[in-house]
Scaffold this motif. Sequence first.
Motif, PDB file in Angstrom:
ATOM      1  N   VAL A 219     -43.139   8.678 -30.776  1.00 34.64           N
ATOM      2  CA  VAL A 219     -42.768   9.793 -29.899  1.00 34.64           C
ATOM      3  C   VAL A 219     -42.050  10.868 -30.707  1.00 34.64           C
ATOM      4  CG1 VAL A 219     -41.399  10.516 -27.899  1.00 34.64           C
ATOM      5  CG2 VAL A 219     -42.587   8.303 -27.877  1.00 34.64           C
ATOM      6  N   ASN A 220     -42.676  12.034 -30.834  1.00 40.12           N
ATOM      7  CA  ASN A 220     -42.062  13.144 -31.567  1.00 40.12           C
ATOM      8  C   ASN A 220     -41.619  14.222 -30.577  1.00 40.12           C
ATOM      9  OD1 ASN A 220     -41.914  14.243 -34.597  1.00 40.12           O
ATOM     10  ND2 ASN A 220     -42.217  15.965 -33.223  1.00 40.12           N
ATOM     11  N   VAL A 221     -40.344  14.525 -30.575  1.00 43.51           N
ATOM     12  CA  VAL A 221     -39.818  15.653 -29.812  1.00 43.51           C
ATOM     13  C   VAL A 221     -39.865  16.854 -30.756  1.00 43.51           C
ATOM     14  CG1 VAL A 221     -37.854  16.583 -28.541  1.00 43.51           C
ATOM     15  CG2 VAL A 221     -38.323  14.114 -28.504  1.00 43.51           C
ATOM     16  N   ASP A 222     -40.827  17.729 -30.557  1.00 46.47           N
ATOM     17  CA  ASP A 222     -41.003  18.839 -31.494  1.00 46.47           C
ATOM     18  C   ASP A 222     -39.747  19.703 -31.574  1.00 46.47           C
ATOM     19  OD1 ASP A 222     -43.531  17.950 -31.923  1.00 46.47           O
ATOM     20  OD2 ASP A 222     -44.546  19.770 -31.267  1.00 46.47           O
ATOM     21  N   GLU A 223     -39.260  20.122 -30.413  1.00 44.13           N
ATOM     22  CA  GLU A 223     -38.060  20.955 -30.397  1.00 44.13           C
ATOM     23  C   GLU A 223     -37.367  20.811 -29.055  1.00 44.13           C
ATOM     24  OE1 GLU A 223     -39.450  25.387 -29.219  1.00 44.13           O
ATOM     25  OE2 GLU A 223     -40.253  24.670 -31.140  1.00 44.13           O
ATOM     26  N   ILE A 224     -36.060  21.026 -29.064  1.00 43.04           N
ATOM     27  CA  ILE A 224     -35.300  20.929 -27.830  1.00 43.04           C
ATOM     28  C   ILE A 224     -34.174  21.957 -27.871  1.00 43.04           C
ATOM     29  CG2 ILE A 224     -33.937  18.996 -28.771  1.00 43.04           C
ATOM     30  CD1 ILE A 224     -33.795  17.936 -25.855  1.00 43.04           C
ATOM     31  N   VAL A 225     -34.161  22.845 -26.873  1.00 41.41           N
ATOM     32  CA  VAL A 225     -33.131  23.870 -26.744  1.00 41.41           C
ATOM     33  C   VAL A 225     -32.029  23.319 -25.846  1.00 41.41           C
ATOM     34  CG1 VAL A 225     -32.614  26.190 -25.916  1.00 41.41           C
ATOM     35  CG2 VAL A 225     -34.800  25.723 -27.053  1.00 41.41           C
ATOM     36  N   VAL A 226     -30.787  23.430 -26.306  1.00 46.95           N
ATOM     37  CA  VAL A 226     -29.651  22.868 -25.571  1.00 46.95           C
ATOM     38  C   VAL A 226     -28.618  23.967 -25.373  1.00 46.95           C
ATOM     39  CG1 VAL A 226     -27.986  20.989 -25.465  1.00 46.95           C
ATOM     40  CG2 VAL A 226     -30.064  20.718 -26.824  1.00 46.95           C
ATOM     41  N   ARG A 227     -28.420  24.359 -24.124  1.00 47.42           N
ATOM     42  CA  ARG A 227     -27.433  25.398 -23.803  1.00 47.42           C
ATOM     43  C   ARG A 227     -26.491  24.892 -22.719  1.00 47.42           C
ATOM     44  NH1 ARG A 227     -32.071  29.249 -23.811  1.00 47.42           N
ATOM     45  NH2 ARG A 227     -31.824  30.701 -25.535  1.00 47.42           N
ATOM     46  N   PRO A 228     -25.292  25.452 -22.648  1.00 49.04           N
ATOM     47  CA  PRO A 228     -24.450  25.183 -21.485  1.00 49.04           C
ATOM     48  C   PRO A 228     -25.026  25.894 -20.264  1.00 49.04           C
ATOM     49  CG  PRO A 228     -23.433  26.864 -22.845  1.00 49.04           C
ATOM     50  CD  PRO A 228     -24.646  26.388 -23.594  1.00 49.04           C
ATOM     51  N   VAL A 229     -24.706  25.400 -19.088  1.00 41.95           N
ATOM     52  CA  VAL A 229     -25.201  26.017 -17.863  1.00 41.95           C
ATOM     53  C   VAL A 229     -24.771  27.473 -17.766  1.00 41.95           C
ATOM     54  CG1 VAL A 229     -25.037  25.922 -15.334  1.00 41.95           C
ATOM     55  CG2 VAL A 229     -25.382  23.830 -16.648  1.00 41.95           C
ATOM     56  N   ALA A 230     -23.611  27.796 -18.346  1.00 39.15           N
ATOM     57  CA  ALA A 230     -23.103  29.171 -18.288  1.00 39.15           C
ATOM     58  C   ALA A 230     -23.923  30.144 -19.128  1.00 39.15           C
ATOM     59  CB  ALA A 230     -21.645  29.207 -18.757  1.00 39.15           C
ATOM     60  N   GLN A 231     -24.808  29.640 -19.973  1.00 38.99           N
ATOM     61  CA  GLN A 231     -25.594  30.500 -20.861  1.00 38.99           C
ATOM     62  C   GLN A 231     -27.073  30.310 -20.554  1.00 38.99           C
ATOM     63  OE1 GLN A 231     -25.765  29.464 -25.045  1.00 38.99           O
ATOM     64  NE2 GLN A 231     -25.636  31.594 -25.644  1.00 38.99           N
ATOM     65  N   ARG A 232     -27.641  31.249 -19.863  1.00 38.06           N
ATOM     66  CA  ARG A 232     -29.042  31.128 -19.462  1.00 38.06           C
ATOM     67  C   ARG A 232     -30.007  31.611 -20.539  1.00 38.06           C
ATOM     68  NH1 ARG A 232     -29.061  27.283 -15.683  1.00 38.06           N
ATOM     69  NH2 ARG A 232     -27.943  27.866 -13.772  1.00 38.06           N
ATOM     70  N   ALA A 233     -29.541  32.441 -21.420  1.00 42.90           N
ATOM     71  CA  ALA A 233     -30.330  32.927 -22.550  1.00 42.90           C
ATOM     72  C   ALA A 233     -29.348  33.461 -23.572  1.00 42.90           C
ATOM     73  CB  ALA A 233     -31.302  34.026 -22.110  1.00 42.90           C
ATOM     74  N   GLN A 234     -29.868  33.825 -24.732  1.00 49.13           N
ATOM     75  CA  GLN A 234     -28.983  34.319 -25.783  1.00 49.13           C
ATOM     76  C   GLN A 234     -28.179  35.536 -25.324  1.00 49.13           C
ATOM     77  OE1 GLN A 234     -28.865  32.403 -28.211  1.00 49.13           O
ATOM     78  NE2 GLN A 234     -27.982  33.406 -29.994  1.00 49.13           N
TER      79      GLN A 234
END
Length: 261
Positions: A219-234
């Motif tokens: 099982v390869n997880v190619d990529e995973i973005v992890v943000r706090p709920v307070a940050q919806r985007a950069q």
Amino acid sequence: MKTAVVTGASSGIGEACARTLASRGWRVFLVARRGDRLEQIAGETGGRAIVLDVTQAREEDLVQVFECDLLVNCAGGAIGLDGVDAASAEDWTNMFNSNVLGTLRMTQLLLPRLIASQGCIINITSTAALAGYEGGGGYCAAKSAQRALTHSLRLEMKGIPVRITEVLPGMVHTPEFSLNRFRGDAERVSALYKDVDRPLSADDVAQVVAWVADQPAHVNVDEIVVRPVAQRAQHALFRGSLGWFEPQRADTSPLNDGARQ
């Protein structure tokens, strides 16, 4: 017991990764430049310290790593918030060295051992690799290059059973990282996190890294973005209370029974 090598292990996300993996039964080699801090963490976790600047890593620096099942490339950092027109080429060079060339060197040196173990490489990049922002040109460029390295390596390793993952954290409360970026200006660091309701912690990211590492070998997880709920985007950060329910208290007195605190 499986063996992990974690770079940038003297603080922040790297330290948290080393501690989390050790707590889950991994034999951990901790790699960083600050020997005193590294030795302390190694002593507390039962790991082994390798005092090393990853941008200068050589085969002889890693002779004690006989096997490697997991490489976590976490060494890196950001320097300054100058615009492109005023940015220091030296700062950009240092960011590329630590974030990109350090990842390159450690990957090249340990790849034969990772292939032999059918192991896993996890590169800690950043959501800065996904979009530019004012004052972030150098850091965004370095993390974008590290992301490109990860993508290319994954394709080049087609047919070889080694997992390659990119973890892209958003806002993480790592004051030392921010102090380095703001050149020691504690007030600017405080303003960065002001009124942000629960930014990520280094431990949050480390839990994600451990989860990826613990997946089955196929099982390869190619990529995973992890943000706090307070940050919806950069560019979309909410400052203010999110109205979280606090965990219920342990005591079960009538005043507290069934109530959210």
